[in-house]
Design a protein around this motif. Sequence first.
Motif, short mmCIF file in Angstrom:
data_model
loop_
_atom_site.label_atom_id
_atom_site.label_comp_id
_atom_site.label_asym_id
_atom_site.label_seq_id
_atom_site.Cartn_x
_atom_site.Cartn_y
_atom_site.Cartn_z
N UNK A 182 10.44 6.48 -5.02
CA UNK A 182 11.10 5.40 -5.78
C UNK A 182 12.14 4.69 -4.90
N UNK A 183 12.85 5.47 -4.08
CA UNK A 183 13.87 4.89 -3.21
C UNK A 183 13.23 4.00 -2.14
N UNK A 238 12.04 -3.65 -2.68
CA UNK A 238 12.45 -4.59 -3.73
C UNK A 238 13.82 -5.19 -3.44
N UNK A 239 14.70 -4.39 -2.82
CA UNK A 239 16.01 -4.90 -2.44
C UNK A 239 15.94 -6.00 -1.40
N UNK A 240 14.83 -6.03 -0.66
CA UNK A 240 14.59 -7.08 0.33
C UNK A 240 13.75 -8.21 -0.24
N UNK A 241 13.45 -8.12 -1.54
CA UNK A 241 12.57 -9.09 -2.22
C UNK A 241 11.18 -9.11 -1.61
N UNK A 271 0.81 -1.22 0.00
CA UNK A 271 0.00 0.00 0.00
C UNK A 271 0.84 1.27 0.00
N UNK A 272 1.93 1.30 0.77
CA UNK A 272 2.61 2.57 1.03
C UNK A 272 3.10 3.33 -0.21
N UNK A 273 3.82 2.71 -1.15
CA UNK A 273 4.31 3.51 -2.28
C UNK A 273 3.18 4.16 -3.08
N UNK A 274 2.10 3.40 -3.30
CA UNK A 274 0.97 3.95 -4.04
C UNK A 274 0.30 5.07 -3.26
N UNK A 275 0.17 4.91 -1.95
CA UNK A 275 -0.43 5.96 -1.12
C UNK A 275 0.41 7.22 -1.13
N UNK A 296 14.35 12.34 1.57
CA UNK A 296 15.26 12.03 0.47
C UNK A 296 16.67 12.50 0.74
N UNK A 297 16.79 13.72 1.28
CA UNK A 297 18.12 14.30 1.55
C UNK A 297 18.74 13.65 2.79
N UNK A 298 18.00 13.59 3.89
CA UNK A 298 18.58 13.19 5.18
C UNK A 298 18.69 11.69 5.38
#
Length: 382
Positions: A321-322, A328-331, A283-287, A303-305
Motif C-alpha cells: 500500500x505504501x 499516487x503521491x507523485x500523481x 504493473x508492480x503493485x498488482x504483481x 516496510x520497516x527499513x
Amino acid sequence: MQFSYSNPTNIFFGQGQIAAINTVIPTDSKVLVVYGGGSIKKNGVYNQVAKALEGYQWQEFSGVEPNPTVETLNKAVEIVKAEGITYLLAVGGGSVIDGTKYIAAASLYDGDGWDIMTGDYKVTDAIPLGAILTLPATGSESNKGAVVTKKATQHKSGFLSPFVQPKFAVLDPDAMKTLPERQQLNGLVDAWVHVCEQYITKPAGGMVQDGFAEALLKNLIQLGNDFANRDSDAWRANLMWSANQALNGLIGCGVPQDWATHMIGHELTALYDVDHARSLAIIQPSLLRNQIEVKRAKLEQMGINVFGLTKSADLAERTIDAIEGFYHGLNVPTQLTEHNGDKSEAISAIITQLEQHGLVSLGENQAITLDETKKILANAVS
C-alpha cells in the motif's frame, strides 16, 4: 554469494563535465553523435558537445524515439557502415543510450540486427561508445543492457553485452534543467522499480546489497516528497546519481532478481504506448499482491527499513500500500487506462504478446505463469 563484478565506465559527474569528453575520445576518431528529438539544441547541451568535439571529424544522427525502434536505429547503422564511423556518442536519456548500444553492436554484424535482440546472434564486438546523460532513469549510461522495440511486430526486447558498456559517461545535473515535469517523475519511478526488481525477492543474506538498496529507496522517497524543489542543484544531482546507482550492477550482485514487472510492462509500452516508467507503476503493485507470500519477508524488511512501518501481521500488505501510495503521491497512476477498450480484450492482447515472446514463466522463482499474469493484469487494467 557468488558473483563477478566489474564496472569499467569512467564517470564524469558534475556541472561543466561535458567538456571532458575530448580527454577520452581518441582524437583520430570519426564520431557519430546520436540524440533524440532535438531538446539538446534548446538546453545548451548540443553546443557544449560541439565545442568539446572541435578538431574531431563528427556528424550527427537525430530522431531516436523515447522507445527506440530498430527501424530508426538501422538507419544509423547504415551511416556507421557507410561513413566508417569509429566512435559513437549518445546524448540523451536511457532510450538514446540503449539505441546507441544497438547501433554499436549491429554496425559490426552483417546480418539482421534484430538477431541481437532475439539472441540468434551473440555480440562479439561493438563500436566503442560514450554517453552524455540528460534524463536520469535507466542507469544505461554505465551498464551493459539495452532495450529496443521492433515497431513492425510491437516486440520490445532487451540484450546484455559487455561489448556495449559505455567507455565513459557524463552526468551533468544541469542537463536536466529543461526537462518536463513528467519526465522527471518518470525518472524517479523508473529508478525506484529498478531497485525493487533487485531487492523485493527473497532473503539472500546480501547485507551490502540490501543496505545499499534501502538507502537508494529512501533517497527516492525523499526526492519525491521534495519534488517542489526539483529545480535545485542538489535535487537534480541526487536524482541523477541515485538513478545511476540503481542499475549499475552493484546492488544486484549475488542476490535474486525479479524483472517480471519490466517484462509485462514492456508489453504495455509496445501495445499502448504507455511511458516505460508508468507501465511499471501500473504493473508492480498488482504483481506484488499476487506474489506476496513468496516476497513477504523482503516486503516486511522494506516496510520497516524504508517506510518506517511497525511490525504487524499485515506488514507486507501495508508495505505494498505504501509503494502504491508513493506513486499516487507523485500523481503517477497505477491502473492501465490507455487501452481505451474492453478490459478482457486488453488482457488477452498482453498475454498473447508475452506468449509470442516466450515470456511464459517470470520472476525470481519463474513462478509467474501466464495464468498468474492474467490475475495480475485483472487488477492492473481498469
